[in-house]
Write a protein that holds these residues in place. Sequence first.
Motif, PDB file in Angstrom:
ATOM      1  N   GLU A 529       0.833  -1.206   0.000  1.00 50.64           N
ATOM      2  CA  GLU A 529       0.000   0.000   0.000  1.00 50.64           C
ATOM      3  C   GLU A 529       0.864   1.249   0.000  1.00 50.64           C
ATOM      4  OE1 GLU A 529      -3.293   2.381  -0.122  1.00 50.64           O
ATOM      5  OE2 GLU A 529      -3.156   0.205  -0.408  1.00 50.64           O
ATOM      6  N   ASP A 530       1.955   1.246   0.802  1.00 51.39           N
ATOM      7  CA  ASP A 530       2.857   2.405   0.849  1.00 51.39           C
ATOM      8  C   ASP A 530       3.531   2.630  -0.489  1.00 51.39           C
ATOM      9  OD1 ASP A 530       2.160   2.651   3.464  1.00 51.39           O
ATOM     10  OD2 ASP A 530       3.961   1.689   4.276  1.00 51.39           O
ATOM     11  N   LEU A 531       3.896   1.559  -1.189  1.00 54.57           N
ATOM     12  CA  LEU A 531       4.573   1.697  -2.465  1.00 54.57           C
ATOM     13  C   LEU A 531       3.646   2.332  -3.498  1.00 54.57           C
ATOM     14  CD1 LEU A 531       7.073   1.158  -4.162  1.00 54.57           C
ATOM     15  CD2 LEU A 531       6.176  -1.139  -4.644  1.00 54.57           C
ATOM     16  N   ARG A 532       2.349   1.964  -3.478  1.00 52.00           N
ATOM     17  CA  ARG A 532       1.420   2.532  -4.455  1.00 52.00           C
ATOM     18  C   ARG A 532       1.179   4.019  -4.186  1.00 52.00           C
ATOM     19  NH1 ARG A 532      -1.206  -2.534  -3.750  1.00 52.00           N
ATOM     20  NH2 ARG A 532      -2.578  -1.579  -2.177  1.00 52.00           N
ATOM     21  N   SER A 537       6.261   4.864   5.803  1.00 52.75           N
ATOM     22  CA  SER A 537       5.743   4.317   7.061  1.00 52.75           C
ATOM     23  C   SER A 537       6.802   3.574   7.854  1.00 52.75           C
ATOM     24  CB  SER A 537       4.578   3.357   6.772  1.00 52.75           C
ATOM     25  OG  SER A 537       5.017   2.271   5.960  1.00 52.75           O
ATOM     26  N   ASN A 538       7.889   3.225   7.197  1.00 54.06           N
ATOM     27  CA  ASN A 538       8.948   2.447   7.863  1.00 54.06           C
ATOM     28  C   ASN A 538      10.182   3.325   8.110  1.00 54.06           C
ATOM     29  OD1 ASN A 538      10.245   0.253   9.004  1.00 54.06           O
ATOM     30  ND2 ASN A 538      10.994  -0.518   7.023  1.00 54.06           N
ATOM     31  N   SER A 621      17.248   3.510   3.761  1.00 52.91           N
ATOM     32  CA  SER A 621      16.668   3.338   5.089  1.00 52.91           C
ATOM     33  C   SER A 621      15.216   3.788   5.171  1.00 52.91           C
ATOM     34  CB  SER A 621      17.507   4.112   6.113  1.00 52.91           C
ATOM     35  OG  SER A 621      17.475   5.498   5.815  1.00 52.91           O
ATOM     36  N   ILE A 622      14.791   4.771   4.335  1.00 53.79           N
ATOM     37  CA  ILE A 622      13.434   5.304   4.444  1.00 53.79           C
ATOM     38  C   ILE A 622      12.492   4.639   3.439  1.00 53.79           C
ATOM     39  CG2 ILE A 622      12.026   7.370   4.159  1.00 53.79           C
ATOM     40  CD1 ILE A 622      14.242   9.001   5.344  1.00 53.79           C
ATOM     41  N   CYS A 623      12.917   4.599   2.185  1.00 55.52           N
ATOM     42  CA  CYS A 623      12.037   4.008   1.172  1.00 55.52           C
ATOM     43  C   CYS A 623      12.862   3.138   0.233  1.00 55.52           C
ATOM     44  CB  CYS A 623      11.288   5.079   0.401  1.00 55.52           C
ATOM     45  SG  CYS A 623      12.325   6.395  -0.273  1.00 55.52           S
ATOM     46  N   PRO A 624      13.239   1.959   0.681  1.00 53.43           N
ATOM     47  CA  PRO A 624      14.068   1.096  -0.173  1.00 53.43           C
ATOM     48  C   PRO A 624      13.358   0.606  -1.416  1.00 53.43           C
ATOM     49  CG  PRO A 624      13.337  -0.077   1.791  1.00 53.43           C
ATOM     50  CD  PRO A 624      12.932   1.359   1.983  1.00 53.43           C
ATOM     51  N   LYS A 625      12.025   0.689  -1.466  1.00 46.90           N
ATOM     52  CA  LYS A 625      11.268   0.209  -2.632  1.00 46.90           C
ATOM     53  C   LYS A 625      11.093   1.275  -3.710  1.00 46.90           C
ATOM     54  CE  LYS A 625      10.455  -3.793  -0.781  1.00 46.90           C
ATOM     55  NZ  LYS A 625      11.018  -5.034  -1.376  1.00 46.90           N
ATOM     56  N   ALA A 626      11.676   2.460  -3.507  1.00 44.32           N
ATOM     57  CA  ALA A 626      11.505   3.527  -4.491  1.00 44.32           C
ATOM     58  C   ALA A 626      12.130   3.126  -5.809  1.00 44.32           C
ATOM     59  CB  ALA A 626      12.128   4.820  -3.979  1.00 44.32           C
ATOM     60  N   SER A 627      11.425   3.410  -6.903  1.00 41.51           N
ATOM     61  CA  SER A 627      11.893   3.027  -8.236  1.00 41.51           C
ATOM     62  C   SER A 627      12.426   4.202  -9.044  1.00 41.51           C
ATOM     63  CB  SER A 627      10.758   2.359  -9.014  1.00 41.51           C
ATOM     64  OG  SER A 627       9.646   3.257  -9.133  1.00 41.51           O
ATOM     65  N   ARG A 646       5.993  10.795   0.976  1.00 46.65           N
ATOM     66  CA  ARG A 646       5.486  11.645   2.048  1.00 46.65           C
ATOM     67  C   ARG A 646       5.397  10.839   3.345  1.00 46.65           C
ATOM     68  NH1 ARG A 646       3.522  16.367  -0.084  1.00 46.65           N
ATOM     69  NH2 ARG A 646       3.158  16.345  -2.332  1.00 46.65           N
ATOM     70  N   ASP A 647       5.637  11.553   4.426  1.00 47.06           N
ATOM     71  CA  ASP A 647       5.501  10.978   5.766  1.00 47.06           C
ATOM     72  C   ASP A 647       4.236  11.562   6.385  1.00 47.06           C
ATOM     73  OD1 ASP A 647       5.707   9.921   8.251  1.00 47.06           O
ATOM     74  OD2 ASP A 647       7.671  10.800   8.744  1.00 47.06           O
ATOM     75  N   PRO A 648       3.194  10.782   6.509  1.00 42.43           N
ATOM     76  CA  PRO A 648       1.941  11.336   7.018  1.00 42.43           C
ATOM     77  C   PRO A 648       2.018  11.785   8.462  1.00 42.43           C
ATOM     78  CG  PRO A 648       1.806   8.951   6.839  1.00 42.43           C
ATOM     79  CD  PRO A 648       3.093   9.359   6.185  1.00 42.43           C
TER      80      PRO A 648
END
Length: 777
Positions: A529-532, A537-538, A621-627, A646-648
């Motif tokens: 969900e975070d990736l989409r 969140s991590n 460390s924050i968003c390793p799935k970023a493409s 974004r960090d909610p």
Amino acid sequence: MLQSNLLHTERTRVALSGQSSFDQPDSGGFGDLVKLAVSFLRRQYIVIAVTVVLACAASVLYLRLAPPTYTAQAQVLLGIPRAQFVQQQSLLAEPAFDVTQIETQLQILKSKAIATKVFNQLKLADDPDFNGSSSSLLSSWHWARAQISASNNPPPSDTEDDPSEGALGVFLNRLSATRVGVSNVIEISFSSSSAPRAAEIVNAVANAYVTDQLDARFEANRRATSWLQERMHDLGEQALTAQRAVDTYKAQNNIVASDGKSIDEQLITQLNTRLAAARAQTSEASAKLTRYETLLSSDPARQPPLGGLDAIGTDATNSTILTTLRQQYLELARREAELASRVGRDHLAVVNIRNRMREYRTSMFDEVRRLAEISRSEAELAKQRQQEIEKQLAEAVSKSQSVNSAELTIRDLESRAKGLRSLYESFLQRYMGSTQQETFPISETRVIFGASPPQSRSKPKTNLVLGLGMFAGVALGVLLGLLRDVMDGVFRTSSQIEAGLELPCLCLVPALQAPKPSKSPAKSSQAEEDLRSRTISNVPAIHRAVVEMPLSRFTEAIRSIKLAVDHSPAKTSNQVIGITSALPNEGKTTIAASLAQLIGHSGKRAIIVDCDLRNPSLTASICPKASAGLIEVSNGSRSLEDVIWRDPKTNLVFLPAVRRGALFHTSEILSTEAICKLFERLRQTYDYVIVDLPPLTPLVDVRVTSPLVDCYILVVEWGRTKTDVVQHALHTAPTISDSVIGAVLNKTNIKAMARYDASRSDYYNDSHYIRYGFSDS
């Protein structure tokens, strides 16, 4: 906040004056020195304590291993040397000793002659302390040293009863003699492993010295008497000769003639005698010179001048050089004969010996030439003496008819004869007095205090050894501590940063162990969900520390950084903030993320950009799935809205940097026009742009970001980063160093700071923070 205001005031003063606020000591003076000493002890107390313990242990071990030594003492009163028969002084007149005479007596007491007498008297050759069999390491060392000295300097001759040089050396090392104050009393001391033995040897030395003085006085009287007797006999002969000369002269001048010859005739006779002797000497010198020349005419390379040397006479036998060369030559000849009989005459060793024999033959001929020159000089001198006597004889013959002043000569001869007769009578009186004194020689030197066995040992002294060991341990520990401080070479206090870098220290960021994040039950679905939605969140717990622990020292330090950025005196607006360091792994990414989290949580629009293109650790460390990320935006393949995350929780926006392969031209990417336009857009959209930059030393990427960034913050790791490394990094990047508003001392051990920053030790007290609700938990 109090901390932020204090650090900001210091930073502002440094920025304006270009000097560290702690370069000069406070007005406390002595108080500051005490604080520095206390902080040094708090830093290095373990080193000092360990060194003191080791030194005390070594002292105790020495006390356990070192054998006891007992020192016995005796006192001797020096006598006043008198020579009544020479000085004719009163028996009560006693001239005082001077320093030279007393020093002479001290050397006599410590001489080998006294030591030999005592050694033989007490039969010390069987004593373990003197024959090298003692278990004492010190005694064995003294004995071995004396043996080595004796082997290097062997005595000319020893009798069978004399002790060895090694034993005498040990004896003399244990014997001492000193003057008591300014008196004529000498104190004799001797050290031994046995108290009775020490007292016995000291008393024997004192008695031997007194006996030696008595023997010396007796021998001096005997020699003086013998000398007076010989002198008196010579004076009698001289007086008689002088009287006879008077009578002879009278006879020669027809005043009293006993042999019928005048004085001129006697002179001519004497000159004839001397001339005959001179001619004989000239003939002998010429003959000797002839023998030398005959010897030198032979070939020195074939035959040594051994037989010819005997023909020269006493000159060859009295020459120590020729004697030594002859002995060495004969020794080489003997060795040549032995080797030739064993290995043959053509062997290399035999040839070498023959070469050395040839050198000795040449040396002997050189010495013979020198003696020949001396003989030639003697021959010429004898010839000149002969010519002089011949000349005198000719003058005496020519003047034999002249008239001499006989009366004046007679008076002179009679006066001389009378003086000799009076001197003879005076010496006769002295001889009679000295003969009587010789029968009763006395010595004023005596023992005034005999030695008794000492009750306690003289060394090793327990208190002294332990005291010296403790003092040496403390001194060595302090020296090692100072050496550690000098060789530290890292940043540990804000004063060191301000003095070494000429930058204000914005804050001290404590080393933080952030709480572990709570585990989410639906981790995989949440990640999708975070990736989409590109939602963060991590976030690592250490990056969330400013949000999770708002009343901590760590969060307060990050607030100090924001305050320094907002109120920097160099620029009116610091919207784009670059975070960098001199070396990797100094915590710059953590500082950048924490600062961005703090700004976003406060309600400001903030974005953090990962510009460490070669090692995007923040993105990992924050968003390793970023493409996609910064690179895709710069080349136009993606838009900014499609790649930001974004960090909610804190409203923080993050622009990652996705690394798909090896990047070789990252500095060109950061200096492109597209990146400049991107940052201009970020300025218009966000209140703060936090840029996580690569380190200064390994890469040059930071140097091209000066058009993009308004100010820089330098992160320095506490207790790890070397001073010269940071100085070199700033020196090689002048465009960056001019825009640095301050440094951050990261990963600081707050509990240890009081040991390094003595002048502000109270500043690190937790009680000041607890009062306002601060807590690191």
